[in-house]
Design an enzyme around this catalytic site. Sequence first.
Site, short mmCIF file in Angstrom:
data_model
loop_
_atom_site.label_atom_id
_atom_site.label_comp_id
_atom_site.label_asym_id
_atom_site.label_seq_id
_atom_site.Cartn_x
_atom_site.Cartn_y
_atom_site.Cartn_z
N THR A 1 22.31 91.22 48.32
CA THR A 1 22.13 91.32 46.72
C THR A 1 21.93 92.64 46.26
O THR A 1 21.19 93.54 47.13
CB THR A 1 21.15 90.48 46.62
OG1 THR A 1 20.69 90.42 45.14
CG2 THR A 1 20.25 90.39 47.50
N ASP A 2 21.97 92.74 44.97
CA ASP A 2 21.27 94.01 44.33
C ASP A 2 19.79 94.00 44.30
O ASP A 2 19.04 94.98 44.12
CB ASP A 2 22.02 94.26 42.98
CG ASP A 2 21.74 93.25 42.04
OD1 ASP A 2 21.42 92.28 42.45
OD2 ASP A 2 22.13 93.55 40.84
N GLU A 3 19.21 92.83 44.44
CA GLU A 3 17.93 92.62 44.30
C GLU A 3 17.12 93.49 45.20
O GLU A 3 15.68 93.49 45.05
CB GLU A 3 17.33 91.11 44.33
CG GLU A 3 18.01 90.39 43.01
CD GLU A 3 17.32 88.98 42.80
OE1 GLU A 3 16.19 88.72 43.26
OE2 GLU A 3 18.21 88.49 41.82
N TYR B 1 12.18 86.49 47.67
CA TYR B 1 13.57 86.35 48.05
C TYR B 1 14.10 87.52 48.30
O TYR B 1 14.86 87.87 49.27
CB TYR B 1 14.30 85.68 46.90
CG TYR B 1 16.00 86.14 46.78
CD1 TYR B 1 16.63 85.20 47.75
CD2 TYR B 1 16.36 86.85 46.02
CE1 TYR B 1 18.20 85.50 48.05
CE2 TYR B 1 17.68 87.03 45.90
CZ TYR B 1 18.59 86.41 46.92
OH TYR B 1 20.06 86.58 47.22
N LYS C 1 15.81 89.24 51.92
CA LYS C 1 17.29 89.75 52.02
C LYS C 1 17.01 91.29 52.69
O LYS C 1 17.99 91.56 53.26
CB LYS C 1 17.68 89.69 50.63
CG LYS C 1 18.22 88.07 50.44
CD LYS C 1 19.20 87.54 50.99
CE LYS C 1 20.81 88.03 50.98
NZ LYS C 1 21.66 87.38 51.82
P1 NAD Z 1 23.69 79.09 47.51
O1 NAD Z 1 22.28 78.77 47.62
O2 NAD Z 1 24.42 78.43 46.59
O3 NAD Z 1 24.33 78.72 49.09
C1 NAD Z 1 23.49 78.98 50.30
C2 NAD Z 1 24.25 78.11 51.37
O4 NAD Z 1 23.54 78.22 52.41
C3 NAD Z 1 24.16 76.49 51.03
O5 NAD Z 1 25.46 76.00 51.57
C4 NAD Z 1 23.15 76.21 52.05
O6 NAD Z 1 23.19 74.80 52.42
C5 NAD Z 1 23.40 77.01 53.23
N1 NAD Z 1 21.96 77.30 54.03
C6 NAD Z 1 20.71 77.69 53.66
N2 NAD Z 1 20.03 77.64 54.61
C7 NAD Z 1 20.79 77.46 55.68
C8 NAD Z 1 20.55 77.56 57.17
N3 NAD Z 1 19.21 77.84 57.55
N4 NAD Z 1 21.57 77.40 58.12
C9 NAD Z 1 22.72 77.27 57.68
N5 NAD Z 1 23.11 77.24 56.14
C10 NAD Z 1 21.97 77.17 55.48
O7 NAD Z 1 23.92 80.77 47.53
P2 NAD Z 1 25.01 81.68 46.90
O8 NAD Z 1 24.63 82.00 45.60
O9 NAD Z 1 26.35 81.21 47.29
O10 NAD Z 1 24.76 82.90 47.80
C11 NAD Z 1 25.34 83.40 48.86
C12 NAD Z 1 24.93 84.83 49.55
O11 NAD Z 1 25.10 85.68 48.61
C13 NAD Z 1 23.36 84.97 49.79
O12 NAD Z 1 23.24 85.40 51.09
C14 NAD Z 1 22.87 85.39 48.37
O13 NAD Z 1 21.61 86.34 49.09
C15 NAD Z 1 23.87 86.29 48.26
N6 NAD Z 1 24.17 86.86 46.95
C16 NAD Z 1 24.28 85.75 46.09
C17 NAD Z 1 24.29 86.25 44.49
C18 NAD Z 1 24.48 85.20 43.54
O14 NAD Z 1 24.37 85.67 42.24
N7 NAD Z 1 24.25 83.93 43.65
C19 NAD Z 1 24.53 87.65 43.98
C20 NAD Z 1 24.45 88.56 45.50
C21 NAD Z 1 24.49 88.14 46.75
O1 DAU Z 2 21.36 89.81 41.58
C1 DAU Z 2 21.77 89.10 42.38
C2 DAU Z 2 20.90 87.78 42.37
O2 DAU Z 2 21.27 87.06 41.28
C3 DAU Z 2 21.30 86.98 43.62
O3 DAU Z 2 20.71 87.73 44.71
C4 DAU Z 2 20.58 85.62 43.52
O4 DAU Z 2 20.75 84.87 44.78
C5 DAU Z 2 20.84 84.88 42.33
O5 DAU Z 2 19.98 83.92 42.15
C6 DAU Z 2 20.57 85.64 41.18
O6 DAU Z 2 19.04 85.90 41.07
P1 DAU Z 2 18.61 85.98 39.53
O7 DAU Z 2 17.02 85.62 39.64
O8 DAU Z 2 18.94 87.18 38.63
O9 DAU Z 2 19.29 84.45 38.91
P2 DAU Z 2 18.95 83.46 38.09
O10 DAU Z 2 19.81 83.07 37.85
O11 DAU Z 2 17.88 82.71 38.69
O12 DAU Z 2 18.07 84.23 36.69
C7 DAU Z 2 18.70 85.11 35.93
C8 DAU Z 2 18.07 85.54 35.15
O13 DAU Z 2 17.79 84.50 33.88
C9 DAU Z 2 16.78 86.11 35.37
O14 DAU Z 2 16.23 87.31 34.81
C10 DAU Z 2 15.95 85.12 35.25
C11 DAU Z 2 16.54 84.23 33.86
N1 DAU Z 2 16.17 82.82 33.91
C12 DAU Z 2 16.53 82.02 34.81
C13 DAU Z 2 16.26 80.72 34.86
C14 DAU Z 2 16.74 79.78 35.87
C15 DAU Z 2 15.67 82.31 32.71
O15 DAU Z 2 15.37 82.97 31.61
N2 DAU Z 2 15.47 80.83 32.43
C16 DAU Z 2 15.98 80.14 33.49
O16 DAU Z 2 15.81 78.88 33.55
#
Ligand code: NAD
Ligand code: DAU
Length: 354
Positions: free
Chosen positions: A137-139, A162, A166
């Site tokens: 992630t970019d975080e 988180y 990561k």
């Molecule tokens: P998600 O939370 O939707 O899915 C995570 C999956 O991992 C689920 O299916 C869960 O059951 C599985 N899991 C959790 N713990 C586990 C364990 N101990 N063993 C096996 N499986 C397990 O997550 P996502 O949004 O699909 O993100 C996937 C990856 O991409 C993550 O590594 C996240 O850090 C990264 N990422 C997400 C975003 C985003 O915007 N969602 C952006 C950048 C990077």
């Molecule tokens: O940047 C990549 C990341 O983006 C991934 O690594 C994470 O897995 C993914 O969850 C996401 O993280 P964020 O914290 O940016 O996503 P989230 O959807 O939780 O929140 C997006 C923005 O919106 C953040 O600034 C917080 C705000 N927010 C979020 C929720 C859930 C609100 O204002 N209200 C809300 O109820």
Amino acid sequence: MSHSPTSILVTGGAGFIGSNFLLRVVPHYPDVAFVNLDLLTYAGNLLNLKAIEDAENYTFVRGDIADGGLVNRLYDERRFSTVVHFAAESHVDRSIMDPLAFVRTNVVGTATLLDAARKTWMNDGSFGDVRFYHVSTDEVFGELDDTGEFSESTPYDPHSPYSASKAGSDHLVRAYHDTYGLPIVISNCSNNYGPFQFPEKLVPLMIVKAAAGEPLPVYGKGANVRDWLHVEDHVDAIDLILRNGRDGGTYCVGGRAEMKNLAVVETICDLVDEALEREVGTARKQIAFVADRPGHDFRYAIDPSKLESELGWRQAHTFEQGMRETVQWYLSNREWLDAVMDGSYREYLAEQYG
Ligand code: NAD
Ligand code: DAU
């Protein structure tokens, strides 16, 4: 240097991005065997994978990436050429409530997968055409003020449990490359949106609540900035980097679509009003400013130019079109959404896997 996968372990393939990845690659590469290892936490949903669940080149295994016995057995039996590692605890707000769950899965789980790869793949001190792809992630880069962008050379500076977990996993992946020569690639992506995202994250949460006429909780003043990328563009980037990325390379992936949270929520409000044929402006009245997230990173922005120039990646979705399609997807996939909202998606997995 290209990599040609023959047998891929996908971790976390029942989650949001992992399932979008499998839905694309399983039909696209019929000669490649895919094993999806997923613990099926609340975030794992096998309903996402219905379209491929009977495919001959796809197997699901329910299990924990931190379970060394299981992971080592799978590597031994399946002789994977490749790991694409999505599994993680992924929600920042949950990491504030329960940080140790994030350390366990994201750090210990990643270390378990890496060590099994090292042991199984190293032969006479060297590795063949194998590759460990770590999805990050970019975080990990921390936060920006009003200017600048993250790139591959930005120093790590995570703030939430988180992002710290990561960052820890990224460092382990790099360490296995530098110490043992394990072939790896890492990508660091910005915020994804699109189908099959669990409605705790901003975009699906706001769609669901806007449609239901409920308050829309915007943290602080809604001034924090995120960069948005359609999940299918992320999945394309992953497939490209997996096959053509440089060994040991890291790649920043982003949508060049920076927006304040309030603007994202307002866009969703108007799209929901339009789709439900309500007066535009109705849903905006539901916006409710609530207490800010502790340690809330102010701004993320990604410079994806290395990925564009080195591998020719281009995103196919604009934010406007991608968000319109996403709102339509959630409103027209009522069965999926209802199963997630009332928890009955858990019954489907219990029926299938006990
Ligand atoms: P998600 O939370 O939707 O899915 C995570 C999956 O991992 C689920 O299916 C869960 O059951 C599985 N899991 C959790 N713990 C586990 C364990 N101990 N063993 C096996 N499986 C397990 O997550 P996502 O949004 O699909 O993100 C996937 C990856 O991409 C993550 O590594 C996240 O850090 C990264 N990422 C997400 C975003 C985003 O915007 N969602 C952006 C950048 C990077
Ligand atoms: O940047 C990549 C990341 O983006 C991934 O690594 C994470 O897995 C993914 O969850 C996401 O993280 P964020 O914290 O940016 O996503 P989230 O959807 O939780 O929140 C997006 C923005 O919106 C953040 O600034 C917080 C705000 N927010 C979020 C929720 C859930 C609100 O204002 N209200 C809300 O109820």
